[in-house]
Design an enzyme around this catalytic site. Sequence first.
Site, PDB file in Angstrom:
ATOM      1  N   GLY A  13       0.817  -1.222   0.000  1.00 17.91           N
ATOM      2  CA  GLY A  13       0.000   0.000   0.000  1.00 17.91           C
ATOM      3  C   GLY A  13       0.842   1.260   0.000  1.00 17.91           C
ATOM      4  O   GLY A  13       0.538   2.221   0.700  1.00 17.91           O
ATOM      5  N   ILE A  42       5.764  -2.476   8.395  1.00 16.45           N
ATOM      6  CA  ILE A  42       6.866  -2.378   7.421  1.00 16.45           C
ATOM      7  C   ILE A  42       6.973  -0.963   6.858  1.00 16.45           C
ATOM      8  O   ILE A  42       8.055  -0.421   6.703  1.00 16.45           O
ATOM      9  CB  ILE A  42       6.684  -3.418   6.285  1.00 16.45           C
ATOM     10  N   ILE A  45       8.377   3.354   1.208  1.00 17.32           N
ATOM     11  CA  ILE A  45       9.702   3.928   0.933  1.00 17.32           C
ATOM     12  C   ILE A  45       9.758   5.403   1.358  1.00 17.32           C
ATOM     13  O   ILE A  45      10.808   5.911   1.738  1.00 17.32           O
ATOM     14  CB  ILE A  45      10.069   3.773  -0.572  1.00 17.32           C
ATOM     15  N   GLU A  49       8.302  12.494  -4.720  1.00 17.90           N
ATOM     16  CA  GLU A  49       7.488  13.710  -4.587  1.00 17.90           C
ATOM     17  C   GLU A  49       7.359  14.511  -5.870  1.00 17.90           C
ATOM     18  O   GLU A  49       6.560  15.428  -5.933  1.00 17.90           O
ATOM     19  CB  GLU A  49       8.126  14.595  -3.510  1.00 17.90           C
ATOM     20  N   ALA A  50       8.182  14.188  -6.860  1.00 16.18           N
ATOM     21  CA  ALA A  50       8.135  14.974  -8.093  1.00 16.18           C
ATOM     22  C   ALA A  50       7.449  14.171  -9.183  1.00 16.18           C
ATOM     23  O   ALA A  50       7.703  12.982  -9.342  1.00 16.18           O
ATOM     24  CB  ALA A  50       9.547  15.346  -8.534  1.00 16.18           C
ATOM     25  N   LYS A  78       4.980  22.225 -10.812  1.00 18.54           N
ATOM     26  CA  LYS A  78       6.302  21.933 -11.388  1.00 18.54           C
ATOM     27  C   LYS A  78       6.236  22.186 -12.893  1.00 18.54           C
ATOM     28  O   LYS A  78       5.461  21.556 -13.599  1.00 18.54           O
ATOM     29  CB  LYS A  78       6.654  20.478 -11.090  1.00 18.54           C
ATOM     30  N   LEU A 333       8.150  -0.190  -7.421  1.00 19.51           N
ATOM     31  CA  LEU A 333       9.535  -0.585  -7.171  1.00 19.51           C
ATOM     32  C   LEU A 333       9.766  -2.084  -7.375  1.00 19.51           C
ATOM     33  O   LEU A 333      10.878  -2.501  -7.683  1.00 19.51           O
ATOM     34  CB  LEU A 333       9.946  -0.170  -5.751  1.00 19.51           C
ATOM     35  N   THR A 344      10.305   9.738 -13.052  1.00 20.77           N
ATOM     36  CA  THR A 344       9.518   8.864 -13.925  1.00 20.77           C
ATOM     37  C   THR A 344       8.853   7.681 -13.212  1.00 20.77           C
ATOM     38  O   THR A 344       8.075   6.958 -13.836  1.00 20.77           O
ATOM     39  CB  THR A 344      10.415   8.325 -15.054  1.00 20.77           C
TER      40      THR A 344
HETATM   41  C1  LIG Z   1      15.624   7.984  -3.628  1.00 24.35           C
HETATM   42  C2  LIG Z   1      14.317   7.882  -4.356  1.00 24.35           C
HETATM   43  C3  LIG Z   1      13.685   9.035  -4.822  1.00 24.35           C
HETATM   44  C4  LIG Z   1      12.488   8.948  -5.536  1.00 24.35           C
HETATM   45  N1  LIG Z   1      11.904  10.078  -6.053  1.00 24.35           N
HETATM   46  C5  LIG Z   1      10.844   9.960  -6.881  1.00 24.35           C
HETATM   47  C6  LIG Z   1      10.253  11.092  -7.496  1.00 24.35           C
HETATM   48  O1  LIG Z   1      10.658  12.225  -7.287  1.00 24.35           O
HETATM   49  N2  LIG Z   1       9.199  10.890  -8.322  1.00 24.35           N
HETATM   50  C7  LIG Z   1       8.694   9.648  -8.583  1.00 24.35           C
HETATM   51  O2  LIG Z   1       7.770   9.504  -9.386  1.00 24.35           O
HETATM   52  N3  LIG Z   1       9.189   8.575  -7.951  1.00 24.35           N
HETATM   53  C8  LIG Z   1      10.248   8.693  -7.129  1.00 24.35           C
HETATM   54  N4  LIG Z   1      10.754   7.580  -6.511  1.00 24.35           N
HETATM   55  C9  LIG Z   1      10.075   6.301  -6.674  1.00 24.35           C
HETATM   56  C10 LIG Z   1       8.857   6.243  -5.766  1.00 24.35           C
HETATM   57  O3  LIG Z   1       9.232   6.470  -4.444  1.00 24.35           O
HETATM   58  C11 LIG Z   1       8.184   4.887  -5.890  1.00 24.35           C
HETATM   59  O4  LIG Z   1       8.033   4.546  -7.235  1.00 24.35           O
HETATM   60  C12 LIG Z   1       6.813   4.929  -5.299  1.00 24.35           C
HETATM   61  O5  LIG Z   1       6.871   5.405  -4.007  1.00 24.35           O
HETATM   62  C13 LIG Z   1       6.154   3.585  -5.314  1.00 24.35           C
HETATM   63  O6  LIG Z   1       6.723   2.751  -4.373  1.00 24.35           O
HETATM   64  P1  LIG Z   1       6.007   1.382  -4.097  1.00 24.35           P
HETATM   65  O7  LIG Z   1       4.605   1.656  -3.740  1.00 24.35           O
HETATM   66  O8  LIG Z   1       6.257   0.494  -5.261  1.00 24.35           O
HETATM   67  O9  LIG Z   1       6.815   0.776  -2.875  1.00 24.35           O
HETATM   68  P2  LIG Z   1       6.797   1.165  -1.300  1.00 24.35           P
HETATM   69  O10 LIG Z   1       6.513   2.599  -1.072  1.00 24.35           O
HETATM   70  O11 LIG Z   1       8.068   0.619  -0.745  1.00 24.35           O
HETATM   71  O12 LIG Z   1       5.580   0.347  -0.718  1.00 24.35           O
HETATM   72  C14 LIG Z   1       5.665  -1.027  -0.486  1.00 24.35           C
HETATM   73  C15 LIG Z   1       4.415  -1.484   0.224  1.00 24.35           C
HETATM   74  O13 LIG Z   1       4.470  -2.895   0.384  1.00 24.35           O
HETATM   75  C16 LIG Z   1       4.163  -3.214   1.716  1.00 24.35           C
HETATM   76  N5  LIG Z   1       4.810  -4.481   2.056  1.00 24.35           N
HETATM   77  C17 LIG Z   1       6.079  -4.866   1.810  1.00 24.35           C
HETATM   78  N6  LIG Z   1       6.305  -6.089   2.319  1.00 24.35           N
HETATM   79  C18 LIG Z   1       5.136  -6.488   2.880  1.00 24.35           C
HETATM   80  C19 LIG Z   1       4.711  -7.653   3.570  1.00 24.35           C
HETATM   81  N7  LIG Z   1       5.530  -8.678   3.816  1.00 24.35           N
HETATM   82  N8  LIG Z   1       3.443  -7.707   4.009  1.00 24.35           N
HETATM   83  C20 LIG Z   1       2.565  -6.686   3.788  1.00 24.35           C
HETATM   84  N9  LIG Z   1       2.916  -5.568   3.137  1.00 24.35           N
HETATM   85  C21 LIG Z   1       4.187  -5.467   2.699  1.00 24.35           C
HETATM   86  C22 LIG Z   1       4.653  -2.047   2.534  1.00 24.35           C
HETATM   87  O14 LIG Z   1       4.028  -1.996   3.783  1.00 24.35           O
HETATM   88  C23 LIG Z   1       4.251  -0.896   1.625  1.00 24.35           C
HETATM   89  O15 LIG Z   1       2.895  -0.581   1.856  1.00 24.35           O
HETATM   90  C24 LIG Z   1      11.916   7.676  -5.764  1.00 24.35           C
HETATM   91  C25 LIG Z   1      12.512   6.525  -5.234  1.00 24.35           C
HETATM   92  C26 LIG Z   1      13.710   6.614  -4.546  1.00 24.35           C
HETATM   93  C27 LIG Z   1      14.339   5.365  -4.027  1.00 24.35           C
END
Ligand SMILES: Cc1cc2nc3c(=O)[nH]c(=O)nc-3n(C[C@H](O)[C@H](O)[C@H](O)COP(=O)(O)OP(=O)(O)OC[C@H]3O[C@@H](n4cnc5c(N)ncnc54)[C@H](O)[C@@H]3O)c2cc1C
Length: 496
Positions: A13, A42, A45, A49-50, A78, A333, A344
């Site tokens: 989420g 957990i 990340i 934000e952009a 932006k 991710l 992106t």
């Molecule tokens: C340094 C950095 C800068 C970034 N800046 C940008 C930006 O400016 N613009 C942009 O578009 N993107 C940016 N990103 C990318 C962006 O942060 C991610 O693409 C976005 O937040 C999506 O992340 P996610 O939801 O895939 O993963 P996460 O935010 O990591 O969410 C993972 C989810 O899975 C859940 N989970 C994991 N394991 C379990 C488990 N065993 N049981 C239950 N739940 C679990 C967690 O609780 C969480 O809810 C950046 C990334 C990084 C690393």
Amino acid sequence: MNAPIQKVVIAGGGSSGWMAAAVLSRFFGKQVSITLVESSAIGTIGVGEATIPPIKTFNDVLGINESDFLKQTRGTIKLGIEFENWGKEGDRYMHAFGEVGRNLGIASFQHYWRRAKQSGVGGDFWDYSLNYQAAKHGKFTPLPLIPQTKLPGLNHAYHIDAGLYAQMLRGYSEERGVKRIDATIQHVLRNEEKGDVKGLQLDNGTIVAGDLFIDCTGFRALLIGETLGVDYEDWSHWLPCDRAVAVPSERADTIAPYTRSIAHEGGWQWRIPLQHRTGNGLVYSHRHLSEDEACHKLLSNLDTAPLDEPRPIRFTTGRRRQQWSQNVVSLGLSSGFLEPLESTSLHLVQQGLTRLIKLFPHQRIQPSDIEEYNRQSTLEFEQIRDFIILHYHLNEKKDSPFWSECRESPKPESLLRRIELFAGSGRVFREQDELFSETAWEQVMLGQGITPEDFHPLANNLSDDELKEFLASWKRIVDKTVVQLPNHDDFLKPFQ
Ligand SMILES: Cc1cc2nc3c(=O)[nH]c(=O)nc-3n(C[C@H](O)[C@H](O)[C@H](O)COP(=O)(O)OP(=O)(O)OC[C@H]3O[C@@H](n4cnc5c(N)ncnc54)[C@H](O)[C@@H]3O)c2cc1C
């Protein structure tokens, strides 16, 4: 899978999980049940934000209006990304969204501008960019067309608090029937015969069964990677940054309507202004900078006082070889990561969802749909990868091991071909459904120091006087429009 999809389960989420829940409930909420499992133990990340302009389409499709969005995400506008010290120390240019100048027929504005430069009559390339001029003057209002004309106006995206955006999408999804479970997934259960995923076993003892699973578990890639064993293609040899430290700082007095990306000796720093704080981070290569050095560099280059300790993040640039495998589609991710230089990642989630909706299974999951999804995702990741490498590759910093490596290490053929084409004749082609426009490529290639040897002969169709007037009239239109725009700070007031 031999039966219609009845139960969709989203694991995770973060931004990607809630974006998926919102879109799937919007389109299929009446046909399938949707459950999202996330673990507050957990967490997410916590960066991201952009954004880039297509996010407006994402919100439009969901029916989210801009005012609510800016209010709820504490968002700002932006208009582009400014790159400081990238080609060499002291350089500064912007990848401004939208067009620069006006194309005349087949030849892009850049060719006319190049000819004018050679005749000594052209100004700076960005004099002719409405987005750039508005950004640097701190101006903004929604402006689809330049007043009293049919010419394109401003093209904008947002800086947002991504946690608040996920909350907003959670509310949206729950209203449309998405069931949320806060628990940790302990085991992913597989169908012994077919090997696909049949359920998630949670730490509260329950099992969440499903027909289609969306893996949004972040870098853990619990379903697509750990369970199905789909390989990760590592692109670190092309994009060597593999760490970041992030820290919020106090809000700035004046909120600039653009992102800043400032190159340092072992990486680069982002500065993203929100209504209530500034997001900062330093992206770097651990082989060239230690975590302590990165934290020190970040903290000593803030505009405003830090609100927390810097938080370290590790990543490997690359992509999942199949982003959809069996009955698991990975998003965010878990599906791959391209560093945030061109903002992106959220866009790739949006694209993955658009693709999934278009290829959503009806009677059963068709292998040909999976193949098409993966083909399109691969191409998209590779095109964005090349655009990001471009910034690193074209640098003249001879005294830094990091930047020398970025310049000299081998590059994808697809990128070298584009650079050669532009350096020779100033030509750029947007390939297939590529995200970045010709103008985006032109700005970064010019900004990083390429001066094309030649221009398109169509630019000779104007006499010197006509060419001078063409550029001058365009600049007058840009300047007049910018003067009349309100300040970005004033534009934001109703949303604060
Ligand atoms: C340094 C950095 C800068 C970034 N800046 C940008 C930006 O400016 N613009 C942009 O578009 N993107 C940016 N990103 C990318 C962006 O942060 C991610 O693409 C976005 O937040 C999506 O992340 P996610 O939801 O895939 O993963 P996460 O935010 O990591 O969410 C993972 C989810 O899975 C859940 N989970 C994991 N394991 C379990 C488990 N065993 N049981 C239950 N739940 C679990 C967690 O609780 C969480 O809810 C950046 C990334 C990084 C690393």
